[in-house]
Design a protein around this motif. Sequence first.
Motif, short mmCIF file in Angstrom:
data_model
loop_
_atom_site.label_atom_id
_atom_site.label_comp_id
_atom_site.label_asym_id
_atom_site.label_seq_id
_atom_site.Cartn_x
_atom_site.Cartn_y
_atom_site.Cartn_z
N SER A 12 0.92 -1.28 -0.11
CA SER A 12 -0.12 -0.02 -0.01
C SER A 12 0.87 1.23 0.18
O SER A 12 0.56 2.37 -0.56
CB SER A 12 -0.86 0.06 1.03
OG SER A 12 -2.00 -1.21 1.32
N TRP A 13 1.77 1.22 0.80
CA TRP A 13 3.02 2.37 0.68
C TRP A 13 3.28 2.52 -0.72
O TRP A 13 3.71 3.60 -1.00
CB TRP A 13 3.85 2.09 1.81
CG TRP A 13 5.09 3.05 1.77
CD1 TRP A 13 6.20 3.06 1.09
CD2 TRP A 13 5.31 4.65 2.36
NE1 TRP A 13 7.01 4.16 1.37
CE2 TRP A 13 6.28 5.06 2.08
CE3 TRP A 13 4.23 4.93 3.22
CZ2 TRP A 13 6.75 6.02 2.80
CZ3 TRP A 13 4.27 6.12 3.92
CH2 TRP A 13 5.64 6.79 3.49
N GLN A 14 3.88 1.52 -1.23
CA GLN A 14 4.59 1.43 -2.63
C GLN A 14 3.62 2.39 -3.64
O GLN A 14 3.93 2.86 -4.53
CB GLN A 14 5.04 0.32 -3.26
CG GLN A 14 6.42 -0.16 -2.51
CD GLN A 14 6.89 -1.49 -3.15
OE1 GLN A 14 6.13 -2.45 -3.22
NE2 GLN A 14 7.97 -1.42 -3.42
N ALA A 15 2.27 1.62 -3.55
CA ALA A 15 1.15 2.08 -4.39
C ALA A 15 0.60 3.58 -4.00
O ALA A 15 -0.16 4.17 -4.78
CB ALA A 15 0.14 1.31 -4.41
N GLY A 16 0.92 4.15 -2.93
CA GLY A 16 0.55 5.43 -2.53
C GLY A 16 -1.03 5.34 -2.31
O GLY A 16 -1.68 6.18 -2.46
N SER A 17 -1.53 4.19 -1.85
CA SER A 17 -2.86 4.06 -1.17
C SER A 17 -3.33 4.23 0.01
O SER A 17 -4.35 3.49 0.41
CB SER A 17 -3.47 2.77 -2.21
OG SER A 17 -2.73 1.53 -1.50
N PHE A 18 -2.53 4.92 0.81
CA PHE A 18 -2.84 4.89 2.17
C PHE A 18 -3.99 6.01 2.45
O PHE A 18 -3.77 7.17 2.58
CB PHE A 18 -1.79 5.41 2.88
CG PHE A 18 -0.86 4.29 3.29
CD1 PHE A 18 -1.23 3.26 4.13
CD2 PHE A 18 0.33 4.24 3.08
CE1 PHE A 18 -0.62 2.41 4.60
CE2 PHE A 18 1.22 3.34 3.50
CZ PHE A 18 0.71 2.05 4.42
N ARG A 19 -5.27 5.37 2.26
CA ARG A 19 -6.37 6.65 2.41
C ARG A 19 -7.16 6.15 3.52
O ARG A 19 -6.96 5.02 4.17
CB ARG A 19 -7.39 6.42 1.08
CG ARG A 19 -6.70 6.59 -0.25
CD ARG A 19 -7.91 6.33 -1.25
NE ARG A 19 -8.60 5.35 -1.07
CZ ARG A 19 -7.91 4.16 -1.64
NH1 ARG A 19 -6.93 3.96 -2.31
NH2 ARG A 19 -8.82 3.03 -1.60
N SER A 20 -8.01 7.00 3.91
CA SER A 20 -8.68 6.64 5.39
C SER A 20 -9.43 5.51 5.25
O SER A 20 -9.92 4.82 6.39
CB SER A 20 -9.56 8.00 5.67
OG SER A 20 -10.66 8.41 4.86
#
Length: 267
Positions: A12-20
């Motif tokens: 998730s960090w690599q994909a930049g998908s850290f959403r609420s």
Amino acid sequence: NENEWLSGVWNSWQAGSFRSDGVTSWSAFHAQQQVTLTNQHYICLSGMLPLFHEHAQSVSMIRHAMNIIHTSVSRLNPGQVPVIAFDQPLYTIGKLIQWNWPDLYGQDKFVLMFGGLHIEMAALKALGSLLTGSGWVETLTDAGILTSGSAEALLSASHVRRCRRTHEVTLAALHILRQSAYEKYCEVEGSVAVSFDIWCNQQNTEHRQFAFWSSVMRLQTAILLFVRSLRTSNFSLYVSSVSNLMPWFFILDRTNYARWLSVHVHD
């Protein structure tokens, strides 16, 4: 299985998908992985016994409590061996009773357990003593995750849920930093780069700070494994996770838990 959660965090960090709405916590991840087998679980009959006003830390009171529990369990479920959970001081008294009166309170008559919450609290306090003076509290404060007072209270595990959650975040952050460092190493070394495990062992040998935070990650993972064993009612995982925690209790001078958890596991 803990590595699967950390791998998911890293992806998730690599994909930049850290959403609420997209971040999966440790507990939510394993809840999704857990297979529901309701037909293999039996309904648990339980009863609330009245509290007593006398001090519990005496042989006479523990014997009296064991007698009452035995009578109550025999009423609820005839033939069942009573299982009693104690904190560490009362567990010590209970085991002494079993050893001195085996005909009445032996291991075939009662199963004595350590309370899961007390083991987790002791482990979190041991982890707090390991992190004292490491800059962890200051990092949490500077990052705006907690106030200075709340962050300092985590060292003594005064709030178990908040303490556990903060260590989950810390473990995920350390894993991301370690994976990022390894990727940079691979970019520099290219085809001659060693595997991740070998690289970690090399870094542990060459850098004391890397070795320290690797130890913190191992203890945090061991605590999460223990919590998962309780939540999933996995007894084999419970035994192995307690065995993994015992060396840390010895190392971090949690003498009573180190001694009596050894008795508990070998029982």
